[in-house]
Design a protein around this motif. Structure first.
Motif, PDB file in Angstrom:
ATOM      1  N   MET A   1      -0.408  10.843   7.281  1.00 15.93           N
ATOM      2  CA  MET A   1      -1.049  10.379   8.511  1.00 15.93           C
ATOM      3  C   MET A   1      -1.270   8.870   8.461  1.00 15.93           C
ATOM      4  O   MET A   1      -1.650   8.312   7.425  1.00 15.93           O
ATOM      5  N   ASP A   2      -1.053   8.205   9.590  1.00 13.63           N
ATOM      6  CA  ASP A   2      -1.428   6.790   9.734  1.00 13.63           C
ATOM      7  C   ASP A   2      -2.956   6.726   9.824  1.00 13.63           C
ATOM      8  O   ASP A   2      -3.560   7.434  10.625  1.00 13.63           O
ATOM      9  N   VAL A   3      -3.584   5.909   8.975  1.00 12.12           N
ATOM     10  CA  VAL A   3      -5.054   5.861   8.952  1.00 12.12           C
ATOM     11  C   VAL A   3      -5.652   5.081  10.131  1.00 12.12           C
ATOM     12  O   VAL A   3      -6.857   5.133  10.349  1.00 12.12           O
ATOM     13  N   MET A   4      -4.821   4.339  10.837  1.00 15.72           N
ATOM     14  CA  MET A   4      -5.286   3.655  12.059  1.00 15.72           C
ATOM     15  C   MET A   4      -4.401   4.110  13.216  1.00 15.72           C
ATOM     16  O   MET A   4      -3.608   3.328  13.762  1.00 15.72           O
TER      17      MET A   4
ATOM     18  N   ILE B   1       0.819  -1.221   0.000  1.00 17.12           N
ATOM     19  CA  ILE B   1       0.000   0.000   0.000  1.00 17.12           C
ATOM     20  C   ILE B   1       0.856   1.277   0.000  1.00 17.12           C
ATOM     21  O   ILE B   1       0.475   2.276  -0.632  1.00 17.12           O
ATOM     22  N   PHE B   2       2.021   1.261   0.628  1.00 16.16           N
ATOM     23  CA  PHE B   2       2.829   2.488   0.642  1.00 16.16           C
ATOM     24  C   PHE B   2       3.471   2.733  -0.732  1.00 16.16           C
ATOM     25  O   PHE B   2       3.625   3.891  -1.142  1.00 16.16           O
ATOM     26  N   ALA B   3       3.807   1.652  -1.445  1.00 19.47           N
ATOM     27  CA  ALA B   3       4.298   1.811  -2.820  1.00 19.47           C
ATOM     28  C   ALA B   3       3.202   2.433  -3.683  1.00 19.47           C
ATOM     29  O   ALA B   3       3.473   3.288  -4.536  1.00 19.47           O
TER      30      ALA B   3
ATOM     31  N   GLY C   1       6.660  -7.296  14.012  1.00 22.89           N
ATOM     32  CA  GLY C   1       5.356  -6.635  13.974  1.00 22.89           C
ATOM     33  C   GLY C   1       5.121  -5.803  12.732  1.00 22.89           C
ATOM     34  O   GLY C   1       4.090  -5.127  12.615  1.00 22.89           O
ATOM     35  N   GLN C   2       6.053  -5.841  11.761  1.00 26.11           N
ATOM     36  CA  GLN C   2       5.872  -5.052  10.534  1.00 26.11           C
ATOM     37  C   GLN C   2       4.714  -5.638   9.729  1.00 26.11           C
ATOM     38  O   GLN C   2       4.680  -6.840   9.470  1.00 26.11           O
ATOM     39  N   THR C   3       3.769  -4.770   9.341  1.00 27.22           N
ATOM     40  CA  THR C   3       2.599  -5.237   8.589  1.00 27.22           C
ATOM     41  C   THR C   3       2.562  -4.693   7.168  1.00 27.22           C
ATOM     42  O   THR C   3       1.833  -5.230   6.339  1.00 27.22           O
ATOM     43  N   VAL C   4       3.283  -3.623   6.883  1.00 30.79           N
ATOM     44  CA  VAL C   4       3.352  -3.085   5.519  1.00 30.79           C
ATOM     45  C   VAL C   4       4.804  -3.206   5.059  1.00 30.79           C
ATOM     46  O   VAL C   4       5.725  -2.722   5.734  1.00 30.79           O
TER      47      VAL C   4
ATOM     48  N   HIS D   1      -2.216  -1.381  18.003  1.00 32.15           N
ATOM     49  CA  HIS D   1      -1.502  -1.188  16.740  1.00 32.15           C
ATOM     50  C   HIS D   1      -2.373  -1.594  15.543  1.00 32.15           C
ATOM     51  O   HIS D   1      -2.892  -2.701  15.492  1.00 32.15           O
ATOM     52  N   ALA D   2      -2.549  -0.657  14.580  1.00 33.08           N
ATOM     53  CA  ALA D   2      -3.203  -0.941  13.284  1.00 33.08           C
ATOM     54  C   ALA D   2      -4.552  -1.650  13.433  1.00 33.08           C
ATOM     55  O   ALA D   2      -4.818  -2.661  12.789  1.00 33.08           O
ATOM     56  N   ARG D   3      -5.444  -1.115  14.293  1.00 35.49           N
ATOM     57  CA  ARG D   3      -6.717  -1.795  14.548  1.00 35.49           C
ATOM     58  C   ARG D   3      -7.924  -0.985  14.075  1.00 35.49           C
ATOM     59  O   ARG D   3      -8.804  -1.484  13.410  1.00 35.49           O
TER      60      ARG D   3
HETATM   61  P1  AMP Z   1       3.837  -1.542  10.758  1.00 36.22           P
HETATM   62  O1  AMP Z   1       3.067  -2.521  11.556  1.00 36.22           O
HETATM   63  O2  AMP Z   1       5.013  -0.968  11.456  1.00 36.22           O
HETATM   64  O3  AMP Z   1       4.157  -2.139   9.405  1.00 36.22           O
HETATM   65  O4  AMP Z   1       2.880  -0.311  10.525  1.00 36.22           O
HETATM   66  C1  AMP Z   1       2.077  -0.127   9.409  1.00 36.22           C
HETATM   67  C2  AMP Z   1       1.211   1.055   9.713  1.00 36.22           C
HETATM   68  O5  AMP Z   1       0.604   1.463   8.514  1.00 36.22           O
HETATM   69  C3  AMP Z   1       0.084   0.779  10.705  1.00 36.22           C
HETATM   70  O6  AMP Z   1       0.210   1.678  11.804  1.00 36.22           O
HETATM   71  C4  AMP Z   1      -1.188   1.019   9.901  1.00 36.22           C
HETATM   72  O7  AMP Z   1      -2.176   1.628  10.676  1.00 36.22           O
HETATM   73  C5  AMP Z   1      -0.683   1.922   8.797  1.00 36.22           C
HETATM   74  N1  AMP Z   1      -1.408   1.882   7.536  1.00 36.22           N
HETATM   75  C6  AMP Z   1      -1.853   0.800   6.871  1.00 36.22           C
HETATM   76  N2  AMP Z   1      -2.427   1.161   5.702  1.00 36.22           N
HETATM   77  C7  AMP Z   1      -2.327   2.510   5.622  1.00 36.22           C
HETATM   78  C8  AMP Z   1      -2.730   3.490   4.663  1.00 36.22           C
HETATM   79  N3  AMP Z   1      -3.368   3.160   3.546  1.00 36.22           N
HETATM   80  N4  AMP Z   1      -2.453   4.793   4.913  1.00 36.22           N
HETATM   81  C9  AMP Z   1      -1.825   5.145   6.056  1.00 36.22           C
HETATM   82  N5  AMP Z   1      -1.433   4.284   7.007  1.00 36.22           N
HETATM   83  C10 AMP Z   1      -1.674   2.981   6.799  1.00 36.22           C
END
Ligand code: AMP
Length: 139
Positions: free
Chosen positions: A32-35, A8-10, A95-98, A117-119
């Motif tokens: 901005m982080d959306v979550m 998604i960041f790409a 914990g990296q999700t993106v 985190h990211a919820r």
């Molecule tokens: P990490 O777990 O360190 O990879 O964090 C990824 C972060 O990206 C999380 O805090 C999510 O809330 C955030 N995130 C996911 N999708 C998006 C998006 N489309 N725009 C902004 N932030 C996002």
């Protein structure tokens, strides 16, 4: 592992997905982080195909660190926080999700804990007002 350009960041970097942008230069982007885990939670990413801090071009990493410093100061001022945290996770075990390198900037206050985190998706109108507060500090 090969960089996955469908993350998604790409897509945000290519303009294929929306973002509440607060700062952009040749080397990095902040939005901005959306979550958000707390109001003002902002992300800074390098303009490089890098999944973790081990993969990024060191010069772009240096420029991105400057953006973390600049945007961190603006976030702290915009949210009147006595402190702020910079966090960066490498790999799913951490914990990296993106799967595009990113730095979290999060305001911190004595006794005020983060949300999970990211919820929970933020209200987009509110997020835009938060982005505007940071842009104002940067201008
Ligand atoms: P990490 O777990 O360190 O990879 O964090 C990824 C972060 O990206 C999380 O805090 C999510 O809330 C955030 N995130 C996911 N999708 C998006 C998006 N489309 N725009 C902004 N932030 C996002």
């Amino acid at each position: 592992m090969a960089y996955d350009s469908n993350n998604i960041f790409a897509k945000i970097l290519r303009g294929e997905a929306p973002a509440f942008k607060v700062f952009e230069d040749e080397f990095s982007l902040a939005f901005m982080d959306v979550m958000p885990q707390i109001d003002g939670h902002t992300l800074v990413i390098p303009k490089d195909d890098a999944e973790t801090i081990l993969d990024v071009d060191p010069q772009i990493l240096g420029k991105t660190a400057q953006t973390v410093q600049t945007v961190g100061a603006a976030v702290q001022a915009a949210f009147a926080s006595p402190g702020f945290m910079v966090a960066q996770l490498n790999g799913s075990a951490a914990g990296q999700t993106v799967s595009h390198l990113h730095f979290h900037i999060m305001p911190r206050y004595e006794g005020l804990e983060f949300k999970m985190h990211a919820r929970e998706m933020a209200d987009f109108a509110l997020l835009e007002t938060h982005a505007q507060r940071i842009r104002t500090e940067l201008s």
